[in-house]
Design a protein around this motif. Sequence first.
Motif, short mmCIF file in Angstrom:
data_model
loop_
_atom_site.label_atom_id
_atom_site.label_comp_id
_atom_site.label_asym_id
_atom_site.label_seq_id
_atom_site.Cartn_x
_atom_site.Cartn_y
_atom_site.Cartn_z
N VAL A 1 0.87 -1.17 0.00
CA VAL A 1 0.00 0.00 0.00
C VAL A 1 0.90 1.22 0.00
O VAL A 1 1.75 1.37 0.89
N SER A 2 0.75 2.07 -1.01
CA SER A 2 1.52 3.31 -1.06
C SER A 2 0.59 4.46 -1.42
O SER A 2 -0.50 4.25 -1.95
N VAL A 3 1.03 5.66 -1.13
CA VAL A 3 0.23 6.86 -1.35
C VAL A 3 0.70 7.54 -2.62
O VAL A 3 1.89 7.81 -2.78
N LEU A 4 -0.24 7.79 -3.53
CA LEU A 4 0.11 8.45 -4.79
C LEU A 4 -0.09 9.96 -4.72
O LEU A 4 0.63 10.71 -5.38
N HIS A 5 -1.08 10.40 -3.95
CA HIS A 5 -1.42 11.83 -3.92
C HIS A 5 -2.07 12.16 -2.58
O HIS A 5 -2.84 11.36 -2.05
N VAL A 6 -1.75 13.34 -2.05
CA VAL A 6 -2.41 13.85 -0.84
C VAL A 6 -2.93 15.24 -1.15
O VAL A 6 -2.16 16.12 -1.55
N GLY A 7 -4.23 15.42 -1.01
CA GLY A 7 -4.86 16.72 -1.22
C GLY A 7 -5.30 17.32 0.11
O GLY A 7 -4.83 16.91 1.18
N THR A 8 -6.22 18.26 0.04
CA THR A 8 -6.71 18.93 1.25
C THR A 8 -7.66 18.03 2.03
O THR A 8 -7.55 17.91 3.25
N THR A 9 -8.59 17.40 1.33
CA THR A 9 -9.58 16.53 1.99
C THR A 9 -9.49 15.09 1.55
O THR A 9 -10.14 14.23 2.13
N SER A 10 -8.71 14.81 0.51
CA SER A 10 -8.66 13.45 -0.03
C SER A 10 -7.23 13.02 -0.31
O SER A 10 -6.31 13.83 -0.33
N PHE A 11 -7.07 11.71 -0.53
CA PHE A 11 -5.78 11.15 -0.88
C PHE A 11 -6.02 9.91 -1.73
O PHE A 11 -7.09 9.31 -1.70
N THR A 12 -5.00 9.54 -2.50
CA THR A 12 -5.10 8.38 -3.37
C THR A 12 -4.08 7.34 -2.93
O THR A 12 -2.91 7.66 -2.73
N ILE A 13 -4.56 6.11 -2.80
CA ILE A 13 -3.72 4.99 -2.38
C ILE A 13 -3.64 3.97 -3.51
O ILE A 13 -4.64 3.70 -4.18
N ARG A 14 -2.45 3.41 -3.71
CA ARG A 14 -2.27 2.30 -4.65
C ARG A 14 -2.05 1.02 -3.86
O ARG A 14 -1.27 0.98 -2.92
N HIS A 15 -2.76 -0.03 -4.26
CA HIS A 15 -2.61 -1.37 -3.68
C HIS A 15 -2.01 -2.24 -4.78
O HIS A 15 -2.56 -2.30 -5.87
N THR A 16 -0.91 -2.91 -4.51
CA THR A 16 -0.28 -3.81 -5.47
C THR A 16 -0.23 -5.20 -4.85
O THR A 16 0.35 -5.39 -3.78
N ILE A 17 -0.85 -6.17 -5.53
CA ILE A 17 -0.92 -7.54 -5.02
C ILE A 17 0.04 -8.42 -5.80
O ILE A 17 -0.05 -8.51 -7.03
N ALA A 18 0.93 -9.08 -5.07
CA ALA A 18 1.87 -10.02 -5.69
C ALA A 18 1.65 -11.41 -5.08
O ALA A 18 1.29 -11.54 -3.91
N ASP A 19 1.87 -12.43 -5.91
CA ASP A 19 1.72 -13.81 -5.42
C ASP A 19 2.95 -14.23 -4.65
O ASP A 19 3.91 -13.47 -4.49
N ARG A 20 2.94 -15.47 -4.19
CA ARG A 20 4.04 -15.99 -3.35
C ARG A 20 5.39 -15.97 -4.06
O ARG A 20 6.44 -16.01 -3.41
N HIS A 21 5.40 -15.87 -5.38
CA HIS A 21 6.64 -15.84 -6.15
C HIS A 21 7.07 -14.42 -6.51
O HIS A 21 8.08 -14.23 -7.18
N GLY A 22 6.26 -13.43 -6.11
CA GLY A 22 6.59 -12.04 -6.38
C GLY A 22 6.02 -11.49 -7.67
O GLY A 22 6.28 -10.34 -8.01
N SER A 23 5.23 -12.29 -8.39
CA SER A 23 4.60 -11.81 -9.63
C SER A 23 3.40 -10.95 -9.29
O SER A 23 2.54 -11.36 -8.50
N VAL A 24 3.35 -9.75 -9.87
CA VAL A 24 2.22 -8.85 -9.62
C VAL A 24 0.99 -9.40 -10.33
O VAL A 24 1.01 -9.65 -11.54
#
Length: 139
Positions: A78-101
């Motif tokens: 989970v990482s943050v892409l943007h932070v505004g005044t009232t809102s923010f955008t989060i990116r979720h990246t899911i990888a399997d047990r082998h590291g493949s997204v």
Amino acid sequence: MTEPGDQRAFTCSVEVRWGDSDRLGHVNNAKVVEYMQEARIKFFRDHLPSRTAVAVRKMEAEFLRPIKDSSAPLRIEVSVLHVGTTSFTIRHTIADRHGSVCAFGDAVLVGFDPANDTARRLSDKEREVLDNYRALTPG
């Protein structure tokens, strides 16, 4: 999409549950979005003030490869892409047990005032935490 390791991210592990798969043995897309939510909640629980209220305004997901029972444990960043005044955008990246997204998704969240059912400004503490997890390169 930001490459793994190219961002400051909160990372957690999520298991594939028995009832998450369809007849083909693939995890249902709605369950993948639930995994993203689970990771986001863990991030909030571990890093934001306990009484922080936010609401999802928008969610987009891309499914790159099937997730199967054998894909677990899943690693979700989970990482943050943007932070505004009232809102923010989060990116979720899911990888399997082998590291493949396998999937990624972006969610726009809004600071929420439950007493008035309205958006609110993000607090300085919230902004500080979110900035600590802001992606180092544009998403």
